[in-house]
Design an enzyme around this catalytic site. Structure first.
Site, short mmCIF file in Angstrom:
data_model
loop_
_atom_site.label_atom_id
_atom_site.label_comp_id
_atom_site.label_asym_id
_atom_site.label_seq_id
_atom_site.Cartn_x
_atom_site.Cartn_y
_atom_site.Cartn_z
N LYS A 125 -16.32 -3.65 6.68
CA LYS A 125 -15.89 -2.74 6.96
C LYS A 125 -16.62 -1.68 7.31
O LYS A 125 -17.61 -1.22 7.63
CB LYS A 125 -15.96 -2.11 5.27
CG LYS A 125 -14.19 -1.43 4.88
CD LYS A 125 -14.34 -0.16 6.30
CE LYS A 125 -14.44 0.66 6.25
NZ LYS A 125 -14.34 2.10 6.46
N GLU B 66 -29.44 17.58 7.22
CA GLU B 66 -29.11 16.46 8.25
C GLU B 66 -27.77 16.93 8.75
O GLU B 66 -26.90 17.41 8.55
CB GLU B 66 -28.80 14.91 7.79
CG GLU B 66 -29.14 14.10 9.07
CD GLU B 66 -28.73 12.64 8.52
OE1 GLU B 66 -28.45 12.36 8.15
OE2 GLU B 66 -29.13 11.72 9.36
N GLU C 227 -29.70 2.07 3.72
CA GLU C 227 -30.90 2.65 4.90
C GLU C 227 -29.52 4.50 4.84
O GLU C 227 -28.21 4.14 5.58
CB GLU C 227 -30.51 2.02 6.33
CG GLU C 227 -31.42 2.93 6.88
CD GLU C 227 -31.04 3.35 8.59
OE1 GLU C 227 -30.66 2.00 9.21
OE2 GLU C 227 -31.16 3.85 9.28
N CYS D 157 -30.35 7.55 13.02
CA CYS D 157 -30.79 7.84 11.70
C CYS D 157 -32.37 7.99 11.90
O CYS D 157 -32.84 9.45 10.99
CB CYS D 157 -30.46 6.76 10.82
SG CYS D 157 -31.24 5.27 11.46
O1 LIG Z 1 -33.31 -0.43 14.82
C1 LIG Z 1 -33.04 -0.80 14.00
O2 LIG Z 1 -32.97 -1.86 13.60
C2 LIG Z 1 -31.84 0.10 12.77
O3 LIG Z 1 -31.80 0.04 12.23
C3 LIG Z 1 -32.08 1.52 13.84
C4 LIG Z 1 -31.14 2.53 13.49
C5 LIG Z 1 -31.01 3.65 13.84
C6 LIG Z 1 -30.10 4.64 12.57
O4 LIG Z 1 -29.12 5.28 13.23
#
Ligand SMILES: O=C(O)C(=O)/C=C/C=C/O
Length: 494
Positions: free
Chosen positions: A187, A398, A263, A297
């Protein structure tokens, strides 16, 4: 028909279920916008509860069919072909990703699309080379037993992914999921449906069995995401996105005791010591604050600088911020738009809140003066604040925009405490030419990833993820296998 290669055309983005593209069974759709122009560029077909149930059933059937009986090497061959086909169609993926996000073509071309292929290749390697575990056990009768472990796919995985790196973050989950023999129902974010839908064409082109990869579109409560996480035939859920959404998904996952891999958000700190190489620190932290318009993130929104270099660092970050140019998509310094009008308004709300809380606006703080329809989208100015307290809203919540607050500190213990004073724990960066300090302070960070004199340097074999409100579990290399496989320990009396 979907025309990814010419995103300016108003078209329809379809669901992809059991190897075929299809409209939503209830005929509902929602608009898809280009955030740079603010224009609608398509309609997305919303998957109904029945469509989502069909996708989960297709994924289950694939598990019970040819896909489920394939050898590891047969799966590896297929997902390696997926990587090659993504690369062969990189222009189409680039056009689709830039249309959906408005991000600089350079960012999508150098980060998003190559990682789409790399993520499949990475886990093809991991699953091909991953050693098993075995123990020879001395038994009470003076004999021995052999204990060994076998890994099996978890089953049907729900993949719910975000809008900031749509292809990268979706394939970061689909790659290991398929490598381990699972099937997926994806999704994508309602803001960025195109590359997930386009990947369906790649799956068909390489001969991936129908039902292994499915895509359902929707947004908000009472739509595809909720239907998917509530479907009892989904075995596990992986999600990247906001913490509060993760909390809601976790509630759904509790029914049936389904595993989750999260995450989530972050309020990542950058720490600059007086003995830092300021060229490195300003280059690295200006990327960490402004790249992808701060919609990362792992991005940095709070910077602590040792007092002797504080003024110089602030001046250099001001200069770096003003070097990012909203509205110049082919300029490497282009600062793209935020993903939506709603998110732009949220970020501008924080810009106002910072001033209310006493911030000095070193640069930015509003929206840029841009002319022309191609820049009528959701742009904000890159922004640097000083004069904020550590406890101010913009230093704790954030924002997910191109902005940071900079605060001076005097002692190492003081700044470790400041950096760790957050419910989040995703990442941090330490800038110092004193390596024993770099190792020491990095180890003191309560985060999943800490960079020293660098940022967003990624080795896909490493453990990636966050603690606290930043997530559950780790992705990357063998760490992804913990989520995408079930272990059986077999004990054989010798
Ligand atoms: O670099 C990565 O594997 C990853 O998960 C990056 C995440 C970025 C999030 O905003």
């Amino acid at each position: 028909m979907t025309s990814y290669a010419s995103p300016a055309v108003t078209d329809t983005v379809l669901n992809f279920i059991d190897g075929t593209y299809r409209e939503g069974s209830e005929g509902k759709s929602f608009p898809n916008f280009n955030p740079a122009t603010g224009e609608q560029i398509g309609l997305v077909q919303e998957a109904s509860a029945d469509d989502v149930a069909d996708a989960v059933a297709a994924a289950r059937n694939a598990l019970n069919g040819r896909w489920g009986s394939m050898t590891t090497s047969e799966r590896v061959k297929l997902i390696t072909a997926v990587a090659a086909e993504i690369e062969r169609r990189s222009d189409d993926f680039l056009a689709a990703e830039v249309a959906d996000t408005g991000k600089p073509r350079a960012v999508a071309a150098h980060i998003d699309i190559p990682r789409g292929a790399a993520n499949f290749r990475m886990f093809a390697d991991v699953i091909s080379t991953m050693p098993g575990e075995s123990f020879i056990t001395d038994t009470p009768d003076g004999g021995q037993a052999n204990n060994y472990t076998v890994r099996k796919p978890k089953g049907v995985i729900a993949v719910i992914c975000p809008w900031n790196f749509p292809l990268l973050l979706m394939t970061w989950k689909v790659g290991p999921a398929l490598a381990c023999g699972n099937t997926v129902v994806v999704k994508p974010s309602e803001e960025t449906p195109r590359t997930a839908a386009l990947l369906g064409e790649v799956m068909n082109a390489v001969g991936m069995p129908d039902g292994v990869y499915n895509v359902v579109h929707g947004f908000g409560p009472g739509s595809a995401g909720e239907f998917l996480t509530s479907n009892s035939d989904v075995d596990a859920i992986t999600f990247t996105g906001e913490t509060r959404t993760g909390e809601k998904i976790m509630q759904k996952a509790a029914v049936g005791v389904r595993d989750v891999s999260f995450e989530l958000g972050g309020k990542n700190a950058g720490i600059v010591f007086a003995d830092a190489d300021l060229n490195k620190a300003v280059e690295g932290l200006s990327r960490a604050v402004f790249m992808n318009t701060g919609q990362v993130c792992l991005g940095t929104e709070r910077v602590y600088v040792e007092r002797p270099v504080y003024e110089e660092f602030v001046a250099r970050m001001k200069e770096a911020a003003e070097g990012f140019k909203p509205g110049a998509i082919d300029d490497p310094a282009y600062l793209g738009p935020l993903i939506s009008a709603e998110h732009r308004d949220k970020v501008l709300g924080y810009y106002r809140r910072a001033v209310e809380e006493g911030a000095t606006v070193v640069t930015g703080g509003g929206t840029p003066e841009l002319s022309g329809p191609e820049w009528a989208g959701f742009f904000v100015q890159p922004t640097v604040w000083t004069g904020l307290s550590h406890d101010s809203t913009v230093m704790r919540e954030e924002i997910f925009g191109p902005c940071c607050g900079v605060i001076p500190f005097d002692e190492e213990d003081e700044v470790i405490a400041l950096a760790n004073d957050s419910p989040y724990g995703l990442c941090a960066s330490i800038w110092s030419e004193n390596m024993s300090r770099g190792h020491r302070v990095a180890a003191a960070m309560d985060v999943g990833v800490c960079w020293v004199n660098s940022w967003f340097l990624r080795d896909l074999r490493t453990a990636f993820g966050g603690s606290g409100h930043s997530g559950i579990g780790r992705e990357g290399g063998v760490h992804s296998l913990e989520f995408y496989t079930e272990l059986t320990n077999i004990c054989v009396k010798l």
